[in-house]
Design a protein around this motif. Structure first.
Motif, PDB file in Angstrom:
ATOM      1  N   ASP A  78     -13.314   5.729  -4.615  1.00 45.38           N
ATOM      2  CA  ASP A  78     -14.741   5.739  -4.932  1.00 45.38           C
ATOM      3  C   ASP A  78     -14.988   5.885  -6.426  1.00 45.38           C
ATOM      4  O   ASP A  78     -16.025   5.441  -6.932  1.00 45.38           O
ATOM      5  CB  ASP A  78     -15.438   6.884  -4.184  1.00 45.38           C
ATOM      6  N   ARG A  79     -14.043   6.490  -7.131  1.00 47.36           N
ATOM      7  CA  ARG A  79     -14.168   6.660  -8.585  1.00 47.36           C
ATOM      8  C   ARG A  79     -13.556   5.492  -9.355  1.00 47.36           C
ATOM      9  O   ARG A  79     -13.518   5.508 -10.581  1.00 47.36           O
ATOM     10  CB  ARG A  79     -13.490   7.957  -9.021  1.00 47.36           C
ATOM     11  N   GLY A  80     -13.060   4.498  -8.629  1.00 52.95           N
ATOM     12  CA  GLY A  80     -12.453   3.349  -9.276  1.00 52.95           C
ATOM     13  C   GLY A  80     -11.080   3.626  -9.851  1.00 52.95           C
ATOM     14  O   GLY A  80     -10.622   2.915 -10.757  1.00 52.95           O
ATOM     15  N   LEU A  81     -10.373   4.637  -9.297  1.00 53.23           N
ATOM     16  CA  LEU A  81      -9.079   5.042  -9.833  1.00 53.23           C
ATOM     17  C   LEU A  81      -7.919   4.770  -8.876  1.00 53.23           C
ATOM     18  O   LEU A  81      -6.792   5.177  -9.157  1.00 53.23           O
ATOM     19  CB  LEU A  81      -9.109   6.544 -10.163  1.00 53.23           C
ATOM     20  N   ALA A  82      -8.192   4.105  -7.772  1.00 54.08           N
ATOM     21  CA  ALA A  82      -7.169   3.947  -6.736  1.00 54.08           C
ATOM     22  C   ALA A  82      -5.917   3.257  -7.254  1.00 54.08           C
ATOM     23  O   ALA A  82      -4.801   3.603  -6.852  1.00 54.08           O
ATOM     24  CB  ALA A  82      -7.739   3.170  -5.548  1.00 54.08           C
ATOM     25  N   GLN A 100      -5.256   3.772   9.141  1.00 53.92           N
ATOM     26  CA  GLN A 100      -5.392   2.719   8.140  1.00 53.92           C
ATOM     27  C   GLN A 100      -5.162   3.348   6.769  1.00 53.92           C
ATOM     28  O   GLN A 100      -6.070   3.912   6.166  1.00 53.92           O
ATOM     29  CB  GLN A 100      -6.765   2.068   8.224  1.00 53.92           C
ATOM     30  N   ARG A 101      -3.930   3.250   6.304  1.00 52.80           N
ATOM     31  CA  ARG A 101      -3.581   3.931   5.065  1.00 52.80           C
ATOM     32  C   ARG A 101      -4.092   3.157   3.864  1.00 52.80           C
ATOM     33  O   ARG A 101      -3.788   1.970   3.700  1.00 52.80           O
ATOM     34  CB  ARG A 101      -2.066   4.124   4.985  1.00 52.80           C
ATOM     35  N   PRO A 102      -4.844   3.822   3.017  1.00 49.73           N
ATOM     36  CA  PRO A 102      -5.387   3.130   1.844  1.00 49.73           C
ATOM     37  C   PRO A 102      -4.283   2.771   0.867  1.00 49.73           C
ATOM     38  O   PRO A 102      -3.207   3.378   0.874  1.00 49.73           O
ATOM     39  CB  PRO A 102      -6.343   4.172   1.248  1.00 49.73           C
ATOM     40  N   PRO A 103      -4.518   1.772   0.022  1.00 54.99           N
ATOM     41  CA  PRO A 103      -3.522   1.426  -0.998  1.00 54.99           C
ATOM     42  C   PRO A 103      -3.200   2.648  -1.861  1.00 54.99           C
ATOM     43  O   PRO A 103      -4.076   3.445  -2.187  1.00 54.99           O
ATOM     44  CB  PRO A 103      -4.229   0.343  -1.821  1.00 54.99           C
ATOM     45  N   GLY A 104      -1.937   2.793  -2.187  1.00 58.10           N
ATOM     46  CA  GLY A 104      -1.540   3.911  -3.033  1.00 58.10           C
ATOM     47  C   GLY A 104      -1.138   5.148  -2.283  1.00 58.10           C
ATOM     48  O   GLY A 104      -0.711   6.123  -2.902  1.00 58.10           O
ATOM     49  N   LEU A 105      -1.269   5.142  -0.938  1.00 55.93           N
ATOM     50  CA  LEU A 105      -0.872   6.297  -0.131  1.00 55.93           C
ATOM     51  C   LEU A 105       0.339   5.928   0.716  1.00 55.93           C
ATOM     52  O   LEU A 105       0.309   4.965   1.482  1.00 55.93           O
ATOM     53  CB  LEU A 105      -2.019   6.749   0.776  1.00 55.93           C
ATOM     54  N   ARG A 106       1.409   6.724   0.573  1.00 53.55           N
ATOM     55  CA  ARG A 106       2.627   6.509   1.355  1.00 53.55           C
ATOM     56  C   ARG A 106       2.956   7.795   2.096  1.00 53.55           C
ATOM     57  O   ARG A 106       2.957   8.879   1.498  1.00 53.55           O
ATOM     58  CB  ARG A 106       3.785   6.130   0.429  1.00 53.55           C
ATOM     59  N   LEU A 107       3.243   7.710   3.385  1.00 58.07           N
ATOM     60  CA  LEU A 107       3.595   8.858   4.198  1.00 58.07           C
ATOM     61  C   LEU A 107       5.010   8.669   4.728  1.00 58.07           C
ATOM     62  O   LEU A 107       5.326   7.632   5.325  1.00 58.07           O
ATOM     63  CB  LEU A 107       2.605   9.035   5.343  1.00 58.07           C
TER      64      LEU A 107
END
Length: 232
Positions: A78-82, A100-107
């Motif tokens: 939301d802050r444009g920092l993804a 639904q994992r957002p881009p930049g998130l790894r589990l």
């Protein structure tokens, strides 16, 4: 008498595969990362972005469901920092609730005592996870080695869960040894921190862990870690 388990046996214990700790924890609020770590995670990330202009990597050990990490990823988007932040969460069991994992998130499903990342991280956190780790000091040393220059490590650590062979909790001697290696320790809040990568050498040899120690200060059953003091 303590029953000392090796890592493989310990990680199969129902105490370690705790479905209560960190499963519903959020990023903020009364049960959030900020309260437990005394740290505004997003402020730490955005401050580093502002100072370095380089992408930031955050590693969360024993991340539970990953709910807090998903929340952080959404706020950064939301802050444009993804596209400037990479978030990695590691937990022993797959109870992730991020379909639904957002881009930049790894589990990652792995043991924090054996998982070896290829990256270095600007922020490493562990919210109450060390209570369930056998070699707590080894886990701290591994995390310290994966920090970037100026990176920050913050974790909950109860020193009463660390015992020399056949003795009482390690207490002041261990606190002194940790501080000599660059760690800060807050005994009132049971919180440990370190700024900047370093090679940690503590005068303790890990012997094994006891999953029958009972509840610690959180009210949840925890693991006692046993060490031999080497004096070196």
């Amino acid at each position: 008498m303590a029953r000392l388990l090796d890592d493989g046996t310990l990680e199969a214990s129902s105490v370690v595969a705790n479905c209560a700790m960190n499963r519903e924890r959020s990023l903020t609020g009364s049960n959030g990362y900020g309260r437990e770590l005394g740290l505004d995670v997003l402020a730490e990330i955005t401050d580093r972005l502002g100072r370095t202009g380089e992408p930031v990597r955050w590693l969360d050990l024993c991340c539970g469901s990953g709910r807090a990490l998903s929340e952080a990823a959404a706020r950064l988007r939301d802050r444009g920092l993804a596209d400037q932040v990479e978030i990695t969460g590691v937990d022993l069991v797959d109870h992730f609730v991020v379909p639904q994992r957002p881009p930049g998130l790894r589990l990652v499903v792995a043991s924090v005592t054996s998982w070896t990342p290829s990256d270095r991280f600007d922020l490493i956190t562990c919210v109450h996870g060390l209570h369930y780790v056998g070699d707590k000091l080894g886990a701290l040393a591994r995390a310290a080695s994966r920090l970037t220059a100026g990176g920050l490590l913050v974790a909950n650590l109860d020193l009463r869960g660390i015992r020399p062979a056949g003795g009482a909790p390690a207490g002041r001697r261990l606190t002194t040894a940790l501080r000599a290696q660059g760690f800060g320790y807050d005994p009132a809040r049971r919180r440990i921190s370190l700024r900047g990568a370093c090679t940690v050498r503590l005068p303790y040899r890990y012997l094994g862990a006891d999953d029958r120690a009972g509840p610690n200060y959180t009210g949840q059953p925890a693991v006692e870690s046993h060490y031999e003091y080497t004096g070196r």
